[in-house]
Scaffold this motif. Structure first.
Motif, PDB file in Angstrom:
ATOM      1  N   ARG A  69     -18.795  22.662 -42.043  1.00 46.46           N
ATOM      2  CA  ARG A  69     -20.166  22.596 -42.544  1.00 46.46           C
ATOM      3  C   ARG A  69     -20.250  21.712 -43.701  1.00 46.46           C
ATOM      4  O   ARG A  69     -19.416  21.703 -44.328  1.00 46.46           O
ATOM      5  N   GLU A  70     -21.431  21.419 -43.840  1.00 46.34           N
ATOM      6  CA  GLU A  70     -21.444  20.411 -44.858  1.00 46.34           C
ATOM      7  C   GLU A  70     -21.468  20.867 -46.173  1.00 46.34           C
ATOM      8  O   GLU A  70     -21.716  22.000 -46.299  1.00 46.34           O
ATOM      9  N   TYR A  71     -20.472  20.155 -47.238  1.00 49.38           N
ATOM     10  CA  TYR A  71     -20.198  20.905 -48.515  1.00 49.38           C
ATOM     11  C   TYR A  71     -19.682  22.119 -48.447  1.00 49.38           C
ATOM     12  O   TYR A  71     -20.174  23.124 -48.989  1.00 49.38           O
ATOM     13  N   ASN A  72     -18.589  22.322 -47.651  1.00 58.46           N
ATOM     14  CA  ASN A  72     -17.814  23.677 -47.503  1.00 58.46           C
ATOM     15  C   ASN A  72     -17.798  24.289 -49.059  1.00 58.46           C
ATOM     16  O   ASN A  72     -17.658  25.390 -49.271  1.00 58.46           O
TER      17      ASN A  72
END
Length: 72
Positions: A69-72
């Motif tokens: 996912r974006e920006y874990n």
């Protein structure tokens, strides 16, 4: 739905199955397969209740999150 995915995993784990996927191999006995089928059926009874009554009523803890996912 991550909450429903979590619920399914939660219920199968309660019944002794660690199974993000199903892969049957030659090493599984008939008893192993029978237990797996029975455990999944039991888990799906809870899943059906959660569909009718709301997943939050049956979910213990927070839902799993996607790995990527974006920006874990």
């Amino acid at each position: 739905s991550q909450p429903f995915r979590t619920l399914f995993l939660q219920e199968t784990i309660k019944r002794g199955l660690l199974m993000p996927s199903l892969v049957v191999s030659f090493s599984h006995s008939d008893a192993d397969i029978d237990q797996t089928v029975e455990s999944i059926a039991d888990s799906l009874h809870i899943y059906a209740k959660a569909i009718r009554e709301g997943v939050d009523k049956y979910l213990v803890g927070r839902p799993v999150k996607p790995v990527f996912r974006e920006y874990n």
